[in-house]
Design a protein around this motif. Structure first.
Motif, PDB file in Angstrom:
ATOM      1  N   PHE A 430       0.654  -1.215  -0.047  1.00 13.34           N
ATOM      2  CA  PHE A 430      -0.248   0.008  -0.025  1.00 13.34           C
ATOM      3  C   PHE A 430       0.948   1.425   0.084  1.00 13.34           C
ATOM      4  O   PHE A 430       0.251   2.352  -0.178  1.00 13.34           O
ATOM      5  N   ASP A 431       2.162   1.069   0.148  1.00 11.79           N
ATOM      6  CA  ASP A 431       3.017   2.235   0.284  1.00 11.79           C
ATOM      7  C   ASP A 431       3.879   2.187  -0.985  1.00 11.79           C
ATOM      8  O   ASP A 431       4.884   2.949  -1.350  1.00 11.79           O
ATOM      9  N   GLN A 432       3.236   1.861  -2.372  1.00 14.10           N
ATOM     10  CA  GLN A 432       3.663   1.811  -3.632  1.00 14.10           C
ATOM     11  C   GLN A 432       3.741   3.165  -4.245  1.00 14.10           C
ATOM     12  O   GLN A 432       2.712   4.166  -3.810  1.00 14.10           O
ATOM     13  N   ARG A 433       4.951   3.280  -4.735  1.00  9.43           N
ATOM     14  CA  ARG A 433       4.958   4.580  -5.831  1.00  9.43           C
ATOM     15  C   ARG A 433       5.745   4.484  -7.005  1.00  9.43           C
ATOM     16  O   ARG A 433       6.694   3.967  -6.887  1.00  9.43           O
ATOM     17  N   PRO A 434       5.419   4.780  -8.131  1.00  9.34           N
ATOM     18  CA  PRO A 434       5.990   4.722  -9.483  1.00  9.34           C
ATOM     19  C   PRO A 434       7.380   5.457  -9.555  1.00  9.34           C
ATOM     20  O   PRO A 434       7.352   6.557  -9.059  1.00  9.34           O
ATOM     21  N   ILE A 435       8.267   4.667  -9.932  1.00  7.71           N
ATOM     22  CA  ILE A 435       9.734   5.369 -10.118  1.00  7.71           C
ATOM     23  C   ILE A 435       9.911   5.371 -11.655  1.00  7.71           C
ATOM     24  O   ILE A 435      10.375   6.573 -11.952  1.00  7.71           O
TER      25      ILE A 435
END
Length: 605
Positions: A430-435
């Motif tokens: 749930f802490d995913q962020r696109p890089i």
């Protein structure tokens, strides 16, 4: 770009991700797409700005009026806000370094958002300009400029011993100390002028060539004092003393190093690195940057954001190097960061948590390519200091390198069957962020998962229970519950017992409110604005989080300045009575908020 495409992009960019759907649609409708060729100037210092720029694709360098590089910006970075906030004239010059696409938000719309969106106003008014302009040496405390503990020697030791000690410790000066009392200083210049030039016997006592009772500074003096003394007296070494005790040494090299280190320079160097070894040289400068940013009294969320920006740049650079070696990817993919990098909360101590989402068109024959890419990047991150995740939550694990359809099924199962393992995995993911890569692969999945999870009261209850597993270190009688044995006996863990309990709460609030923010502080602010928690509770928790995170960073900076590696463990005795009292009060607030959400869980179940 269509309005839908712009909205889809803005949903991945902070602070646009905090806007309501209506506001986001309005903003997307007024953005102007502009494309610039490599080397083309976007605007010049003193020019009237048409609006706020946002990098969609490519790279932009920001230059001072003198031509010096301020920063190098990539996708999802904004620029021009300083000029818009200061009369509408550009205070820097900007230029595309490659073919670049920007989205421009007209000036009127920028000011409307500043006036009406607290999150937007905070983002573009707090801490962003000061660090980009570079550190102000003159206002720094001397204690924050000392690079390491001083190297000392007693006055009866030989000159030969002194020379060997300077060589072995790679220093250009020694403090001469007897019975813990500072007597004088010996430098490499003394070795040249007082020993070599006259043929003095190297076995003579070093006390005979030292400069006795030199000019000194105190730890709370300012950088301006250093500059004035060095220029006036033409000296390159200044001892720092407390009473009669030598506590540090400041040299011209320290001043040069301080002025050379900024997040912009590290991002630039990482983006231009041609090898993993060059990147390791960049990340080795992060501890000095952290100590400098903390010493400059930047808010903790600014420090961790700037530190994380470097990790993001390193990751994107490794992806480019991997593609250069392996060839173009057979299908679109997206690299995502999880954990502290995903939340933009990295400090001086970070391992890696990441994963890959693949286009559903991927075939079994394509998978070896992505296994090789994941290994290249994960190995590279480990080499430069972002160590392998102990739980193997990395893209190099085939389980976390899968098509979107598999990821959709992962989340569905975790929500439907929230056992302890599912809770742990969901907490990380749930802490995913696109890089880097095709961000579109994440958009639909993010919204679907949040909606599905928030609707499942049993899953929410389990996530709440999971958030209570990390407790603040509160002991009896207004004390702290410290670690009882081992290397960190009588210390507290400012990560797992400090910031993690708040990060867990922030994640749950985001889940309950269907909030897309990933950063912990942004989640708490958004939770207040959405009415997920009361205004008083939110403000108390934000202040408590700020205090805990601030003390954690100050402790890491203190370790760095003493020549040690930063970690998350601190002895309460290192704090003053005042600081200990406030830290304990902060932990009490966290415990209170945990109890409140725990009672809510009990009522639901």
């Amino acid at each position: 770009m269509t309005q839908a495409a712009i909205i889809s992009f803005l949903e991945t960019v902070h602070p646009y991700d905090t806007l309501s759907k209506d506001d986001l649609a309005q903003v997307a409708g007024v953005f102007v797409r502009r494309e610039f060729a490599a080397g083309e100037e976007i605007y010049h210092t003193g020019e009237a700005l048409a609006g706020l720029f946002l990098v969609k694709r490519g790279s932009v360098e920001v230059l001072e009026p003198s031509g010096g590089l301020v920063s190098l910006l990539g996708p999802r970075n904004s620029f021009g806000e300083r000029g818009l906030m200061r009369g509408g004239l550009a205070v820097t010059t900007t230029r595309a370094t490659e073919t670049t696409v920007t989205l421009m938000l007209p000036t009127a719309e920028f000011h409307r958002l500043i006036a009406n969106s607290p999150a937007f106003a905070r983002f573009f008014s707090r801490g962003r300009g000061a660090e980009a302009r570079g550190p102000d040496l003159t206002t720094q405390k001397v204690a924050d400029l000392m690079a390491r503990k001083p190297v000392t020697l007693d006055p009866d030791s030989s000159i030969r011993t002194a020379a060997a000690k300077m060589r072995d410790h790679h220093v250009s000066s020694l403090g001469i100390v007897e019975d813990d009392v500072f007597l004088g200083i010996v430098t490499t210049r003394d070795m040249t002028n007082k020993v070599m030039a006259i043929g003095l016997d190297p076995s003579s006592p070093v006390g005979g060539i030292m400069t006795r009772d030199p000019v000194t500074l105190r730890p709370d003096d300012l950088g301006s004092d250093i500059l004035h003394i060095m220029l006036e007296r033409r000296i390159g070494h200044l001892p720092v003393v407390e009473g009669t005790r030598l506590v540090g040494m400041v040299t011209q090299t320290d001043l040069t190093r301080f002025q050379a280190v900024s997040s912009a320079s590290l991002v630039r160097d990482a983006a231009m690195a041609e090898t993993v070894g060059e990147m390791a040289g960049v990340t080795a400068r992060i501890p000095a940057l952290l100590a400098q940013l903390v010493g400059s009294k930047n808010p903790h969320e600014v420090v961790t954001r700037l530190i994380t920006d470097i990790a993001d740049t390193v990751t994107r650079r490794l992806l480019k190097l991997a593609e250069a070696e392996l060839g173009p990817p057979p299908v679109p993919y997206l690299w995502l960061a999880c954990g502290s990098q995903g939340r933009q909360e990295q400090t001086g101590v970070s391992d890696q948590d990441n994963c890959i989402m693949l286009d559903d068109a991927v075939t079994p024959d394509d998978m070896p390519y992505f296994a090789a890419l994941a290994k290249f990047v994960s190995d590279g991150l480990d080499t430069v200091g972002y160590f392998y995740c102990p739980g193997d939550m990395m893209a190099s694990n085939p389980q976390w390198c899968q098509p979107v359809r598999v990821w959709r099924e992962y989340f569905r199962k975790w929500v439907a069957q929230p056992d302890p393992k599912a809770q742990m995995l969901a907490s990380v993911m749930f802490d995913q962020r696109p890089i880097g890569g095709a961000v579109r692969l994440f958009h639909d999945l993010e919204g679907e998962t949040l909606e599905m999870a928030a609707r499942n009261s049993i899953f929410v209850a389990h996530m709440i229970a999971n958030s209570l597993t990390h407790s603040p270190p509160l002991g009896l009688l207004r004390g702290f519950a410290t670690i009882r044995s081992g290397e960190y006996k009588n210390h507290i863990d400012l990560k797992h017992s400090g910031v993690v309990p708040v990060a867990d709460l922030g994640r749950v609030y985001a889940l309950i409110g269907k909030l897309t923010a990933v950063n912990t502080r942004a989640r708490l602010v958004a939770a207040e604005e959405a009415g997920v928690i009361s205004t008083s509770g939110a403000r108390d928790l934000i202040e408590a989080y700020d205090k805990i995170a601030e003390i954690r960073l100050e402790n890491q900076a203190r370790l760095i300045r003493s020549g040690r590696k930063p970690d998350n463990f601190m002895a309460p005795s290192d704090l003053s009575d005042f600081e200990r009292s406030h830290l304990r009060d902060a932990f009490v607030v966290v415990r209170t908020m945990q109890s409140a959400i725990g009672q809510s869980r009990g009522a639901r179940s």
